[in-house]
Design a protein around this motif. Sequence first.
Motif, PDB file in Angstrom:
ATOM      1  N   MET A  50      65.069  21.582  28.514  1.00  0.00           N
ATOM      2  CA  MET A  50      63.964  22.185  28.685  1.00  0.00           C
ATOM      3  C   MET A  50      63.746  22.185  27.133  1.00  0.00           C
ATOM      4  SD  MET A  50      63.019  26.239  30.023  1.00  0.00           S
ATOM      5  CE  MET A  50      61.531  26.936  29.352  1.00  0.00           C
ATOM      6  N   ALA A  51      62.756  21.876  26.503  1.00  0.00           N
ATOM      7  CA  ALA A  51      62.316  22.122  25.185  1.00  0.00           C
ATOM      8  C   ALA A  51      61.522  23.067  24.795  1.00  0.00           C
ATOM      9  CB  ALA A  51      62.142  20.790  24.223  1.00  0.00           C
ATOM     10  N   VAL A  52      61.714  24.178  23.953  1.00  0.00           N
ATOM     11  CA  VAL A  52      60.825  25.121  23.669  1.00  0.00           C
ATOM     12  C   VAL A  52      60.268  25.306  21.968  1.00  0.00           C
ATOM     13  CG1 VAL A  52      60.402  27.672  23.713  1.00  0.00           C
ATOM     14  CG2 VAL A  52      61.883  26.440  25.473  1.00  0.00           C
TER      15      VAL A  52
ATOM     16  N   MET B 278      62.982  24.383  16.877  1.00  0.00           N
ATOM     17  CA  MET B 278      62.805  24.201  18.140  1.00  0.00           C
ATOM     18  C   MET B 278      64.122  24.281  19.158  1.00  0.00           C
ATOM     19  SD  MET B 278      61.225  20.623  19.810  1.00  0.00           S
ATOM     20  CE  MET B 278      62.210  19.524  19.853  1.00  0.00           C
ATOM     21  N   LEU B 279      63.675  24.678  20.167  1.00  0.00           N
ATOM     22  CA  LEU B 279      65.106  25.129  20.880  1.00  0.00           C
ATOM     23  C   LEU B 279      65.368  23.960  22.142  1.00  0.00           C
ATOM     24  CD1 LEU B 279      67.417  26.876  21.752  1.00  0.00           C
ATOM     25  CD2 LEU B 279      65.903  28.387  23.162  1.00  0.00           C
ATOM     26  N   HIS B 280      66.555  23.437  22.391  1.00  0.00           N
ATOM     27  CA  HIS B 280      66.705  22.748  23.610  1.00  0.00           C
ATOM     28  C   HIS B 280      67.684  23.661  24.298  1.00  0.00           C
ATOM     29  CE1 HIS B 280      65.152  18.689  22.635  1.00  0.00           C
ATOM     30  NE2 HIS B 280      65.507  18.844  21.238  1.00  0.00           N
ATOM     31  N   LEU B 281      66.978  23.834  25.812  1.00  0.00           N
ATOM     32  CA  LEU B 281      67.854  24.473  26.808  1.00  0.00           C
ATOM     33  C   LEU B 281      68.492  23.608  27.728  1.00  0.00           C
ATOM     34  CD1 LEU B 281      65.275  27.257  27.123  1.00  0.00           C
ATOM     35  CD2 LEU B 281      67.496  27.726  26.145  1.00  0.00           C
TER      36      LEU B 281
ATOM     37  N   SER C 271      74.283  24.820  27.691  1.00  0.00           N
ATOM     38  CA  SER C 271      74.387  24.508  26.260  1.00  0.00           C
ATOM     39  C   SER C 271      73.080  24.681  25.735  1.00  0.00           C
ATOM     40  CB  SER C 271      74.766  23.169  25.888  1.00  0.00           C
ATOM     41  OG  SER C 271      75.020  22.970  24.685  1.00  0.00           O
ATOM     42  N   ILE C 272      72.879  25.229  24.578  1.00  0.00           N
ATOM     43  CA  ILE C 272      71.624  25.015  23.802  1.00  0.00           C
ATOM     44  C   ILE C 272      71.834  24.530  22.479  1.00  0.00           C
ATOM     45  CG2 ILE C 272      71.061  27.378  24.650  1.00  0.00           C
ATOM     46  CD1 ILE C 272      71.836  28.567  22.151  1.00  0.00           C
ATOM     47  N   ARG C 273      70.556  24.051  21.796  1.00  0.00           N
ATOM     48  CA  ARG C 273      70.582  23.405  20.751  1.00  0.00           C
ATOM     49  C   ARG C 273      69.366  23.684  19.802  1.00  0.00           C
ATOM     50  NH1 ARG C 273      69.031  17.842  19.076  1.00  0.00           N
ATOM     51  NH2 ARG C 273      68.439  17.564  21.039  1.00  0.00           N
TER      52      ARG C 273
END
Length: 586
Positions: free
Chosen positions: A277-279, A527-530, A539-541
């Motif tokens: 999920m990209a935020v 930008m955040l990857h969930l 994990s998050i990135r």
Amino acid sequence: MHKESDQGTKQSSQATLFSMRLTRRKLLVTAAAAMLTGCAQGVAPQPAATPTPPFALGRAGTIYLDGTVPPALGSAVVQSISNVAGIPNVTAVPSLNPSPDLILTFGELPPGYTGASIGTSPVTAITHVRVPVDSITAGQTRALLSGTITDWSTVGAPYSLPIHLLALQGLVLPNGVPLAGNVQTVTTADAILRAVRTQAGSLALVPVELADWSVRNLGIDGIYPAQGRGDVTQASFAPLILRIGAANKLVARGLDVSLLTASLGPALATTIPTFDMAVAGDIILGRGVNNKMLEYNDYLYPFRKMRDELMSADWRVANLECTITDLVAPPLDPYTFTFITARRAVDGLTYAGIQTLSVANNHADNGGVEPFVDMLHTLHEHNITTCGGGNNLTEAREPAIQTVKGSRVALLGYNEIPPGGPYADVNSPGIAPVDLKTLPQDIAAARKRADLVIPFFHWGVEYTKDPTTTQQQAAHLAIDAGADMVLGSHPHWVQAIESYKGRLIIYCLGNFVFDQDWSRQTLEGCMLHLYWRGTTLASIRFVPYLIEDRCQPNIVSQAAAVDIFERMWSGTDMLTSGQYGPEPEP
């Protein structure tokens, strides 16, 4: 006389016998009958074999989950053993004394147990979440673990950071993975996770099931098992093997260990889909951004350099802080706070792959009620779902629900900043306010319809890195009510993150597409990857970027992003110590 009489009788009988004329058929029948008679006289009848009854333990079993087993995995295995292989159920015991019926381990089984492999778990490198390195090679991994490399700067960190090695006691690592003599050995999976979280520069190899968002999943040769990125079957290191052992005394009674392994495999992470999920943060397509799109006659322009990163995710979410409509002309004033753009601007959102937008903010309905409703129609016509706004308050409080790889995710939107347009009411359109009285009800209602529930708040004080007590109060209330994590926006700077009851709170990711070019902080963002594995945030990135040309975010290196993360981590430390914003940037 007697003797002669017997002899004569015998000869007479033989003469009679040989004088008979037998056909070939009669001869064969006679011979067969004689043979069967002989067999019947020589072989005694045998009783039918009694079948061996299936194994039945006859009581609840016991299982020891050794220190190499992540607690969540152990719990899943315990729950899976229900009327399996003759065992009605099992209870986890804290030690090997007295000897348990079963043992679960990523290591070696002790004597007295017969084992079998349940399946494999990819070797996963985890580091402290603030280690500024995303991926290394297999060769670098060996050098780090052997102690040949002692500082993260050698493998790409933009500053010096000593490496602290950790190892999980009893874990059988793949061949060819050396460990330095100064490695710190930790006795349980939980303990090594805590140690990686708290010790700067830490590094450990663990089963993928142990990794979660609170640590960084370091890629090895571009493979990130906890994130589901890369083909783990092509990993540079052989996977770890999860084994179950049964006490030999039970095996002697007929327990078939292979029946256990067949039912326990689905507990492993590799059997559960991971979705990304990209935020993204705040998007305005009005004012200076609108002017740039008109200047280039290109409504896709703001997203062109981030599209590939966005499209790599399975679901893409952002905060839309403007009105998209042809009912009202965009203002010409370059300093206006009424952010309006033409209907064509929706093309940029679809080009970027944006699927869900929160419109709960202080600018989405600046153009008035009718243009706001028109924008919602436009977005929905382009298959972009929305939350935080609607034709009435009930609609505005409704979640946007997306099904991603079998998981249903509900996104709720709320605004606490005084809006330029109306809040929704019982019978009138507008946006959803932050209401701490109804927030738990909304989350509970969404939970009935979704596997994951995430509120997205527009809150806080502009141009600050530290959240306010009001922000924290709303975030904690949401998690107490059952939210799986919390997202936030509005301050225009990257802000602190927080762990509350083990769940992630993102207070602000900064601007994404915005024209605030008067300061470095308003041009920077993440930008955040969930990465969700089922309902676990595995994990998050963070992907750092810098906004160029007043509207176009561009990904930057870790070296160029030092200030971004320094702001995030210093704000996080201040929040942890009980210090709240607003605070002027030094």
